[in-house]
Design a protein around this motif. Structure first.
Motif, PDB file in Angstrom:
ATOM      1  N   GLU A 117      -2.156   1.938   2.764  1.00 45.86           N
ATOM      2  CA  GLU A 117      -2.419   2.287   4.168  1.00 45.86           C
ATOM      3  C   GLU A 117      -1.308   1.823   5.105  1.00 45.86           C
ATOM      4  O   GLU A 117      -1.162   2.337   6.212  1.00 45.86           O
ATOM      5  N   LYS A 118      -0.525   0.837   4.667  1.00 45.24           N
ATOM      6  CA  LYS A 118       0.549   0.309   5.517  1.00 45.24           C
ATOM      7  C   LYS A 118       1.882   1.033   5.295  1.00 45.24           C
ATOM      8  O   LYS A 118       2.871   0.701   5.944  1.00 45.24           O
ATOM      9  N   TRP A 119       1.910   1.989   4.377  1.00 49.01           N
ATOM     10  CA  TRP A 119       3.150   2.705   4.095  1.00 49.01           C
ATOM     11  C   TRP A 119       3.610   3.488   5.304  1.00 49.01           C
ATOM     12  O   TRP A 119       2.839   4.204   5.942  1.00 49.01           O
ATOM     13  N   TRP A 120       4.871   3.378   5.635  1.00 47.83           N
ATOM     14  CA  TRP A 120       5.421   3.952   6.862  1.00 47.83           C
ATOM     15  C   TRP A 120       6.038   5.328   6.644  1.00 47.83           C
ATOM     16  O   TRP A 120       6.378   6.002   7.611  1.00 47.83           O
ATOM     17  N   SER A 171       2.489  -4.226  -1.915  1.00 44.66           N
ATOM     18  CA  SER A 171       3.300  -3.051  -2.223  1.00 44.66           C
ATOM     19  C   SER A 171       4.266  -2.749  -1.088  1.00 44.66           C
ATOM     20  O   SER A 171       3.970  -3.005   0.083  1.00 44.66           O
ATOM     21  N   SER A 172       5.407  -2.151  -1.456  1.00 42.60           N
ATOM     22  CA  SER A 172       6.353  -1.673  -0.447  1.00 42.60           C
ATOM     23  C   SER A 172       6.526  -0.170  -0.563  1.00 42.60           C
ATOM     24  O   SER A 172       7.506   0.390  -0.079  1.00 42.60           O
ATOM     25  N   PRO A 186       4.353   3.969  -1.322  1.00 46.53           N
ATOM     26  CA  PRO A 186       3.201   4.780  -0.919  1.00 46.53           C
ATOM     27  C   PRO A 186       1.923   4.475  -1.695  1.00 46.53           C
ATOM     28  O   PRO A 186       0.847   4.875  -1.269  1.00 46.53           O
ATOM     29  N   TYR A 187       2.038   3.768  -2.832  1.00 47.86           N
ATOM     30  CA  TYR A 187       0.853   3.339  -3.570  1.00 47.86           C
ATOM     31  C   TYR A 187       0.839   1.823  -3.690  1.00 47.86           C
ATOM     32  O   TYR A 187       1.880   1.160  -3.659  1.00 47.86           O
ATOM     33  N   ARG A 188      -0.357   1.261  -3.854  1.00 44.18           N
ATOM     34  CA  ARG A 188      -0.521  -0.161  -4.138  1.00 44.18           C
ATOM     35  C   ARG A 188      -1.523  -0.307  -5.278  1.00 44.18           C
ATOM     36  O   ARG A 188      -2.292   0.607  -5.571  1.00 44.18           O
ATOM     37  N   ILE A 189      -1.486  -1.467  -5.928  1.00 44.58           N
ATOM     38  CA  ILE A 189      -2.425  -1.726  -7.015  1.00 44.58           C
ATOM     39  C   ILE A 189      -3.796  -2.071  -6.427  1.00 44.58           C
ATOM     40  O   ILE A 189      -3.907  -2.946  -5.561  1.00 44.58           O
ATOM     41  N   GLU A 190      -4.819  -1.389  -6.919  1.00 50.14           N
ATOM     42  CA  GLU A 190      -6.185  -1.737  -6.520  1.00 50.14           C
ATOM     43  C   GLU A 190      -6.869  -2.578  -7.592  1.00 50.14           C
ATOM     44  O   GLU A 190      -7.544  -3.567  -7.285  1.00 50.14           O
ATOM     45  N   SER A 191      -6.698  -2.208  -8.868  1.00 48.31           N
ATOM     46  CA  SER A 191      -7.354  -2.941  -9.943  1.00 48.31           C
ATOM     47  C   SER A 191      -6.645  -2.666 -11.266  1.00 48.31           C
ATOM     48  O   SER A 191      -5.873  -1.721 -11.385  1.00 48.31           O
ATOM     49  N   PHE A 192      -6.944  -3.499 -12.256  1.00 46.06           N
ATOM     50  CA  PHE A 192      -6.387  -3.340 -13.588  1.00 46.06           C
ATOM     51  C   PHE A 192      -7.381  -3.931 -14.586  1.00 46.06           C
ATOM     52  O   PHE A 192      -7.554  -5.147 -14.646  1.00 46.06           O
ATOM     53  N   PRO A 245      13.323  -0.320   9.953  1.00 51.80           N
ATOM     54  CA  PRO A 245      12.659  -1.167  10.952  1.00 51.80           C
ATOM     55  C   PRO A 245      11.133  -1.135  10.842  1.00 51.80           C
ATOM     56  O   PRO A 245      10.461  -2.109  11.226  1.00 51.80           O
ATOM     57  N   ASP A 246      10.587  -0.019  10.324  1.00 48.16           N
ATOM     58  CA  ASP A 246       9.134   0.108  10.200  1.00 48.16           C
ATOM     59  C   ASP A 246       8.600  -0.442   8.883  1.00 48.16           C
ATOM     60  O   ASP A 246       7.391  -0.438   8.650  1.00 48.16           O
ATOM     61  N   GLY A 247       9.507  -0.909   8.015  1.00 43.45           N
ATOM     62  CA  GLY A 247       9.097  -1.353   6.693  1.00 43.45           C
ATOM     63  C   GLY A 247       8.191  -2.569   6.733  1.00 43.45           C
ATOM     64  O   GLY A 247       8.494  -3.566   7.403  1.00 43.45           O
ATOM     65  N   ILE A 248       7.093  -2.481   5.983  1.00 42.44           N
ATOM     66  CA  ILE A 248       6.118  -3.578   5.975  1.00 42.44           C
ATOM     67  C   ILE A 248       5.427  -3.611   4.614  1.00 42.44           C
ATOM     68  O   ILE A 248       5.103  -2.562   4.044  1.00 42.44           O
ATOM     69  N   TRP A 249       5.269  -4.797   4.055  1.00 45.11           N
ATOM     70  CA  TRP A 249       4.517  -4.937   2.824  1.00 45.11           C
ATOM     71  C   TRP A 249       3.047  -4.646   3.096  1.00 45.11           C
ATOM     72  O   TRP A 249       2.579  -4.764   4.225  1.00 45.11           O
ATOM     73  N   SER A 250       2.329  -4.261   2.066  1.00 45.50           N
ATOM     74  CA  SER A 250       0.931  -3.856   2.263  1.00 45.50           C
ATOM     75  C   SER A 250       0.035  -4.995   2.732  1.00 45.50           C
ATOM     76  O   SER A 250      -1.077  -4.757   3.194  1.00 45.50           O
ATOM     77  N   ASP A 251       0.524  -6.240   2.644  1.00 44.93           N
ATOM     78  CA  ASP A 251      -0.259  -7.365   3.166  1.00 44.93           C
ATOM     79  C   ASP A 251       0.052  -7.651   4.626  1.00 44.93           C
ATOM     80  O   ASP A 251      -0.436  -8.627   5.200  1.00 44.93           O
ATOM     81  N   GLY A 252       0.881  -6.789   5.248  1.00 42.32           N
ATOM     82  CA  GLY A 252       1.185  -6.919   6.662  1.00 42.32           C
ATOM     83  C   GLY A 252       2.475  -7.655   6.975  1.00 42.32           C
ATOM     84  O   GLY A 252       2.877  -7.720   8.138  1.00 42.32           O
ATOM     85  N   THR A 253       3.149  -8.208   5.985  1.00 39.55           N
ATOM     86  CA  THR A 253       4.407  -8.917   6.196  1.00 39.55           C
ATOM     87  C   THR A 253       5.570  -7.939   6.213  1.00 39.55           C
ATOM     88  O   THR A 253       5.707  -7.125   5.297  1.00 39.55           O
TER      89      THR A 253
END
Length: 578
Positions: free
Chosen positions: A266-269, A245-246, A248-254, A110-118
């Motif tokens: 930061e949105k990881w639950w 991201s869904s 504990p980590y997300r891509i910042e740059s490549f 229920p707390d699951g959220i993509w890192s873009d807030g969706t």
């Protein structure tokens, strides 16, 4: 440098490493009191290639997305250190419901959220099924062509429907009558659940669920186009808006200079990542120079692939992998006949290759890594393996006379065989050289066509005649206990089938094995399958790919994973004290 000697099976090894990691954790706590500090960024060198965010595409799967993004794109299961499927309850729960028809109830956290807030939703499952189920096609010159460029439809094609209300956290997955898919825990797993809301936005549809359920051709085609191409990753050309991201980590740059930078989501639950930043250095980023620059804290590569690499300051393990080191052969050109393919197999010195390259710094008395690999789809610790692989004995040592006889039957004279692989790779270069030396007396010229830009698709394009790689042609970490990728890579029409092998009987056996529960029937089917494959020779299994996994001194919670998820399977738990 410390070299382990894993004469034990990987399961025992992994548990042993876990104990070592626990000891390191305690020691690290004491060392922290003595003035050591946690390193805020850890470099992860791995011989995969970052080509796509989407591990479900042929490009993503064959370049090693599973080893790079297991803690960025989570799923209901992940590949653990024994190669087994482990439930990831942070993502949600998956429960098989009793009944005549196989039904799985999925419930997202229920707390699951993509890192873009969706919020995460069952829409993501519907997208995975639509893409990988093989239902959607378009007319082609030779018949229907799949809209989605999926690596494999294994398991997903057995699903009859996914019940989902757009935006809901619940989904009910029902399989086709009579199809009880044994490896259902490999479905909707880490790297396979892509953000459906991103695909919907790109395709200009209200939601993926309605588009798929309605079967509107235009909408599904636009979704497929984005699913195929919209998540391709190129250094310096990153569109972060399509890469939520869904995990504990997300891509910042490549970028070409700074590698693939992962930062805390930061949105990881769930439990927050212990190290704020992980920099992934793929194989094509000159891993040896990154080691020299002290930019790597964790290394996961093919054993012997980095010649003379200095690994001082690391705790190093060499161990047999779940991946099958193999030559995948074209079924066109010089290898258009099975006799020609058998000729190469007959002069390939499989025993010699194992003796010289198959067990570096370890001796395995049984199971993985204990001898030449005699199957493409079964691993050496399978209970069935000793009983069904007798057909391989003919191809154990180089037999020049038999190879010449096979060439005569194929009406092929003095063929030249180009073997491709992702270079630099000292062990694979030596493999090609040993094969070339053994096959030259038979009139077969073997050419090393390895290169830094090599990709498995070059085999399908006819640019090489054979590919040297792991399970499903992966350049780096590969293989898993269920072995789904290994079976799919030989099935007609699958994206991972780069040799374009097409045998209806193999497909039928593979289909039956996916649901068969009777052990006697399984044994008979596996025996028939092995005999068929050694006769048709779509590939030549060599050995269980030996892996070198190294953790920098001061690393806590580093646990080796010699399967396709690689050492990064638990990177969110890593702590490096210096």
């Amino acid at each position: 440098m410390v070299l382990s000697s894993p004469a034990v099976r990987p399961g025992r090894l992994a548990r042993g490493v876990a104990l070592v990691a626990a000891g390191a954790l305690a020691a690290g706590a004491l060392a922290g009191c003595a003035g050591k500090n946690q390193v805020p960024s850890i470099g992860y060198g791995v011989d995969a290639v970052v080509a796509s965010y989407n591990g479900g595409t042929t490009l993503g799967a064959s370049s090693g997305a599973a080893a790079v993004f297991p803690r960025v794109l989570t799923g209901f299961f992940y590949t653990g250190p024994d190669g087994q499927q482990v439930a990831d309850t942070d993502t949600g729960t998956a429960k098989e419901v009793p009944g005549e028809t196989q039904t799985i109830q999925y419930r997202l956290n229920p707390d699951g959220i993509w890192s873009d807030g969706t919020p995460t939703a069952c829409d993501d499952l519907v997208l995975a099924w639509a893409a990988r189920g093989g239902r959607f096609t378009t007319p082609g010159p030779g018949g229907p062509v799949p809209l989605f460029g999926t690596a494999s439809t294994a398991g997903y094609s057995d699903i009859e429907r996914v019940e989902c209300q757009p935006g809901s956290k619940d989904a009910t997955v029902s399989f086709r009558p009579g199809r009880k898919y044994a490896a259902w825990k490999t479905l909707f797993a880490a790297g396979e659940l892509m953000p459906a809301h991103v695909a919907a936005s790109a395709a200009n549809v209200s939601d993926v669920v309605s588009a798929v359920q309605g079967g509107e051709p235009g909408a599904v085609e636009r979704i497929a186009d984005f699913w195929n191409n919209g998540w391709t990753l190129t250094p310096g050309k990153l569109d972060a808006s399509v890469l939520p991201s869904s995990g504990p980590y997300r891509i910042e740059s490549f970028t070409s200079d700074d590698g693939l930078v992962l930062v805390k989501n930061e949105k990881w639950w769930g439990n927050a990542a212990k190290t704020p930043r992980i920099v992934v250095w793929p194989k094509d980023f000159d891993l040896k120079s990154k080691l020299s620059d002290n930019a790597v804290g964790v290394l996961d590569i093919g054993a012997g692939s980095l010649a003379d690499a200095e690994l001082g300051g690391f705790s190093v393990q060499n161990l047999p992998g779940r991946g099958a080191e193999q030559l995948v052969l074209s079924t066109g050109g010089v290898f258009s006949s099975a006799e020609a393919r058998r000729a190469l197999a007959l002069c390939t010195p499989r025993q010699d290759l194992y003796d010289k390259l198959g067990h570096p710094d370890f001796e395995a008395s049984g199971g993985l890594g204990s001898g030449p690999l005699n199957s493409r789809t079964l691993q050496q610790d399978s209970l069935y393996y000793p009983s069904v692989t007798g057909a391989a004995n003919r191809y154990l040592n180089s037999d020049v006379a038999a190879a010449q006889q096979a060439l005569g039957a194929a009406r092929v004279q003095n063929p030249t065989i180009r073997i491709g692989y992702l270079a630099p790779d000292a062990r694979r270069a030596q493999t090609v050289q040993l094969i070339a030396d053994a096959c030259r007396p038979a009139g077969i010229t073997v050419v090393d066509s390895g290169g830094p830009d090599f990709a498995p698709a070059q085999l399908a394009e006819g640019r090489v005649d054979a590919l040297l790689g792991g399970t499903a042609s992966l350049p780096g970490p590969s293989g898993s206990l269920p072995g789904v990728d290994a079976a799919a890579a030989l099935r007609g029409g699958q994206g991972l089938n780069f040799g374009r092998f097409d045998n209806p009987r193999y497909d039928a056996i593979s289909d039956q094995l996916a649901t068969e529960e009777n052990s006697t029937t399984v044994l008979n089917l596996l025996t028939e399958q092995e005999n068929l494959l050694w006769n048709e020779m779509p590939s030549i299994p060599l050995l269980a790919t030996p892996r070198t996994i190294a953790f920098g001194d001061g690393m806590e919670n580093g646990i080796a994973n010699p399967a396709k998820a690689g050492a990064g399977w638990n990177m969110d738990r890593w702590v490096l004290q210096r």
